[in-house]
Design a protein around this motif. Structure first.
Motif, short mmCIF file in Angstrom:
data_model
loop_
_atom_site.label_atom_id
_atom_site.label_comp_id
_atom_site.label_asym_id
_atom_site.label_seq_id
_atom_site.Cartn_x
_atom_site.Cartn_y
_atom_site.Cartn_z
N GLY A 21 1.67 0.42 1.79
CA GLY A 21 2.04 1.29 1.12
C GLY A 21 2.88 1.92 -0.27
O GLY A 21 3.27 3.03 -0.56
N VAL A 23 1.56 10.29 1.87
CA VAL A 23 0.03 9.30 2.84
C VAL A 23 0.68 7.78 3.74
O VAL A 23 0.08 7.42 4.53
CB VAL A 23 -1.08 8.45 1.58
CG1 VAL A 23 -1.74 7.32 2.14
CG2 VAL A 23 -1.46 9.78 0.98
N VAL A 28 -0.72 2.21 7.92
CA VAL A 28 -0.82 3.00 6.14
C VAL A 28 -1.82 3.62 7.04
O VAL A 28 -2.32 4.93 6.24
CB VAL A 28 -1.20 2.61 5.12
CG1 VAL A 28 -1.26 3.58 4.05
CG2 VAL A 28 0.32 1.70 4.78
N ARG A 29 -3.72 3.00 6.91
CA ARG A 29 -4.58 4.18 8.00
C ARG A 29 -4.37 4.91 8.84
O ARG A 29 -5.00 5.89 8.31
CB ARG A 29 -5.54 2.58 7.87
CG ARG A 29 -6.19 1.88 6.20
CD ARG A 29 -7.49 0.86 6.72
NE ARG A 29 -8.90 1.65 7.12
CZ ARG A 29 -8.56 1.86 8.82
NH1 ARG A 29 -8.45 1.56 9.61
NH2 ARG A 29 -10.01 2.74 8.13
N CYS A 60 -3.99 10.22 5.55
CA CYS A 60 -4.66 8.93 4.34
C CYS A 60 -6.26 9.75 4.43
O CYS A 60 -6.64 9.68 5.92
CB CYS A 60 -4.64 7.79 5.52
SG CYS A 60 -5.30 6.86 4.23
N LEU A 87 -9.49 7.07 0.63
CA LEU A 87 -8.66 5.48 0.47
C LEU A 87 -8.43 5.04 1.77
O LEU A 87 -8.29 4.10 1.76
CB LEU A 87 -7.23 6.47 0.63
CG LEU A 87 -5.71 5.42 0.28
CD1 LEU A 87 -5.85 4.78 -0.97
CD2 LEU A 87 -4.19 6.26 0.44
N MET A 88 -8.96 5.21 3.18
CA MET A 88 -8.85 4.29 4.36
C MET A 88 -10.58 3.13 3.16
O MET A 88 -9.75 2.52 4.13
CB MET A 88 -9.63 5.34 5.50
CG MET A 88 -8.25 6.13 5.71
SD MET A 88 -8.43 7.45 7.63
CE MET A 88 -9.37 5.37 8.19
N TYR A 103 -7.09 4.76 -4.79
CA TYR A 103 -5.98 4.22 -5.45
C TYR A 103 -5.16 4.22 -6.46
O TYR A 103 -4.04 4.70 -6.86
CB TYR A 103 -6.13 2.27 -4.68
CG TYR A 103 -4.70 1.95 -5.06
CD1 TYR A 103 -2.98 1.98 -4.09
CD2 TYR A 103 -4.48 1.48 -6.69
CE1 TYR A 103 -2.32 1.50 -3.55
CE2 TYR A 103 -3.29 0.61 -6.66
CZ TYR A 103 -2.10 0.99 -5.49
OH TYR A 103 -1.12 0.49 -6.00
#
Length: 562
Positions: free
Chosen positions: A339, A346, A443-444, A449, A453-454, A519
């Motif tokens: 991350g 996020v 992070v997911r 999130c 982005l996932m 991203y």
């Protein structure tokens, strides 16, 4: 003349004499400074000097080699528990021959040399030779057996370690000059395939396993040179000392230098604006060290063509640069997967701040800033654990590269699975791959999130995991599927292509526009930090207990650490 005119003439004469007594460089400097645009001339001279330096390097690398031989030297001491000593292995081209010149020096008389032999084995039989326990069984697989006969060379100073300066010893020498053919077909044996083949050169004395006279076996030192012959278009044999398994490696080094240089220039262009994220500099360092590794290896190969053993330090630095490039790529992948460079909302801890995975990923969340804290404060402030983790990853890679050099000094064996350092590197990649995919999953599943982005993180996780798994996969494929004589080239090509593909992907990740992916729209790499907040955070001192600054200032360049 009056006195005033005499003094003036005397001053003029002194000034003229002083001028012409100056060294030519001073007069040349005065002439250059007298030009209307000295800066332009200095730039022209710098460009000219750079051109001449590159020209000299090109001439050195491309000049036709002086014919010499691969040269190896070392110590050998036979005994009842070690009846043979492997001198060197060498890859010979197909439909070719090799010339061997072996010189052995014995510190004292070898009293019973009736069964002392110089033997040659081939790669088809070598695994069987290594598994056989008895010397008498191994010799049945040798392709050649040449008796070793020593001649008295006189009494000379004993230069062995631990001996006194005035100690003398009787020296005996033996020389063997031999030529072998590839394929090594024998009249009584099966016909062997015509291909590149490894030959192993060994000295042994099988009588030592039957009679106990170890105390009568002297120390020996040897020097062996091997020339690899290949047929020319006219049918004549051309001898060179580069082994056959190094064919095509020069082209690979050249491609690596070109691609790494182009990527480095693209990343360097991001620093022209006066503000750059430190992640860009880490990838830039990875590209530069990857190119420097290939350059050092290319020069080492050119030196090998002249003297038969190359340049030890250049080959060593090639391994070290390659290890540093690998560790830089590893740190960036772990950090982005954890991350780093994404907004805090996020990255927010979906698994909880006390989760074991979150603690594990904390050490690689910001490797550059953590290393800065560790080195500048002596471990007294900032993310000390993170700096130690990042530094440990770099040092472990360099240590494995040096460990691999203890098995073969001629050319890089950093990724070879046949040695413990290569196997340790594979295990390290496997562990780091698990840490990476854990960070991406955190992070997911944490914070807010976005779905887009996932999707990106899923693809990034697969790409990053393929990097960590590719080298173990390539090594296992090469070691289990390809024949032994093809493994060296295949492994080096595979490792180089994986590294270049990963560096290209990371370069796109950090220089792509905001519309390239989700991203790129969210990352702080391509954005300028908020002026007031950044400057106020950067103003904090870095003493004990103080927070780490979010920006470095190097001249007029601002390096962001957010």
């Amino acid at each position: 003349l009056n006195k005033a005119e005499q003094r003036q003439r005397f001053k003029d004469r002194r000034r003229k004499t002083y001028r012409y007594r100056q060294p030519p460089t001073t007069i040349l400097t005065m002439a250059v400074n007298a030009q209307p645009n000295p800066q332009g001339h200095r730039k022209m001279r710098s460009a000219s000097n750079l051109f001449h330096a590159l020209l000299l390097v090109a001439v050195f690398l491309l000049a036709p080699p002086k014919v010499s031989a691969k040269i190896a030297s070392g110590k050998a001491h036979l005994s009842g528990s070690k009846t043979e000593s492997t001198l060197v292995k060498f890859a010979v081209s197909p439909s070719a021959s090799a010339k061997i010149d072996l010189n052995i020096t014995s510190y004292g008389m070898y009293e019973d040399e009736k069964e002392l032999r110089f033997r040659v084995y081939v790669d088809e039989d070598w695994p069987k030779v290594k598994r056989m326990p008895l010397c008498s069984d191994k010799v049945s697989l040798s392709q050649r057996a040449v008796p070793i006969v020593f001649d008295y060379a006189g009494t000379k100073p004993d230069d062995r370690s631990g001996k006194k300066k005035n100690d003398k010893v009787q020296m005996y020498t033996a020389r063997i000059q031999h030529q072998i053919q590839n394929p090594p077909n024998q009249p009584s044996g099966p016909k062997k395939k015509d291909r590149s083949r490894y030959f192993y050169f060994v000295i042994d004395d099988c009588s030592l396993e039957r009679f106990s006279h170890d105390n009568k076996i002297p120390d020996m030192v040897y020097t062996i040179s091997v020339l690899n012959g290949r047929p020319s278009s006219t049918g004549e044999m051309i001898y060179e000392h580069l082994p056959a398994d190094e064919g095509g490696m020069g082209f690979l080094m050249f491609v690596t230098i070109i691609i790494s240089g182009v990527l480095a220039m693209l990343l360097f262009s991001r620093t022209i604006g006066g503000e750059v994220h430190v992640a860009v500099l880490v990838v830039l360092a990875a590209c530069l060290t990857n190119g420097l590794s290939a350059l050092c290896e290319l020069i080492h190969r050119s030196a090998f063509l002249y003297n038969g053993h190359g340049t030890y330090f250049l080959d060593a630095f090639s391994s070290y640069f390659e290890a540093v490039s690998d560790s830089m790529v590893t740190l960036i992948l772990l950090s982005i997967g954890g991350g780093w460079t994404l907004p805090s909302d996020v990255v927010g801890g979906g698994l909880g701040n006390e989760a074991a995975g979150n603690k594990l990923m904390k050490g690689v969340r910001n490797p550059a800033g953590s290393l800065l804290d560790l080195l500048s404060s002596g471990g007294g402030s900032g993310d000390k654990k993170g700096g130690i983790v990042a530094l440990a990853i770099i040092l472990v890679h360099v240590g494995l590269a040096q460990w691999g050099r203890t098995f073969d000094d001629d050319f890089d064996t950093y990724h070879g699975l046949e040695h413990p350092p290569g196997r340790a590197l594979m295990i390290l990649r496997f562990v780091l791959g698990l840490i990476f995919i854990t960070g991406v999953g955190m992070v997911r599943s944490g914070g807010r999130c976005p779905p887009s982005l996932m999707t990106f993180l899923t693809k990034f996780g697969l790409v990053g995991l393929s990097y960590f798994a590719s080298l173990p996969g390539i090594s296992m494929f090469v070691g289990s599927v390809l024949p032994y004589y093809q493994r060296h080239q295949a492994l080096h090509w595979g490792a180089a292509m994986v590294q270049l593909c990963c560096l290209t992907s990371l370069t796109w990740l950090f220089i792509g526009g905001s519309d390239a992916s989700t991203y790129h729209r969210l990352s702080r790499v391509g954005k300028h930090a908020e002026g007031d907040l950044t400057e106020s955070m950067a103003a904090h001192p870095m003493g004990r207990g103080a927070g780490r600054p979010s920006m470095w200032h190097i001249g007029k360049t601002k390096i962001r650490l957010d």
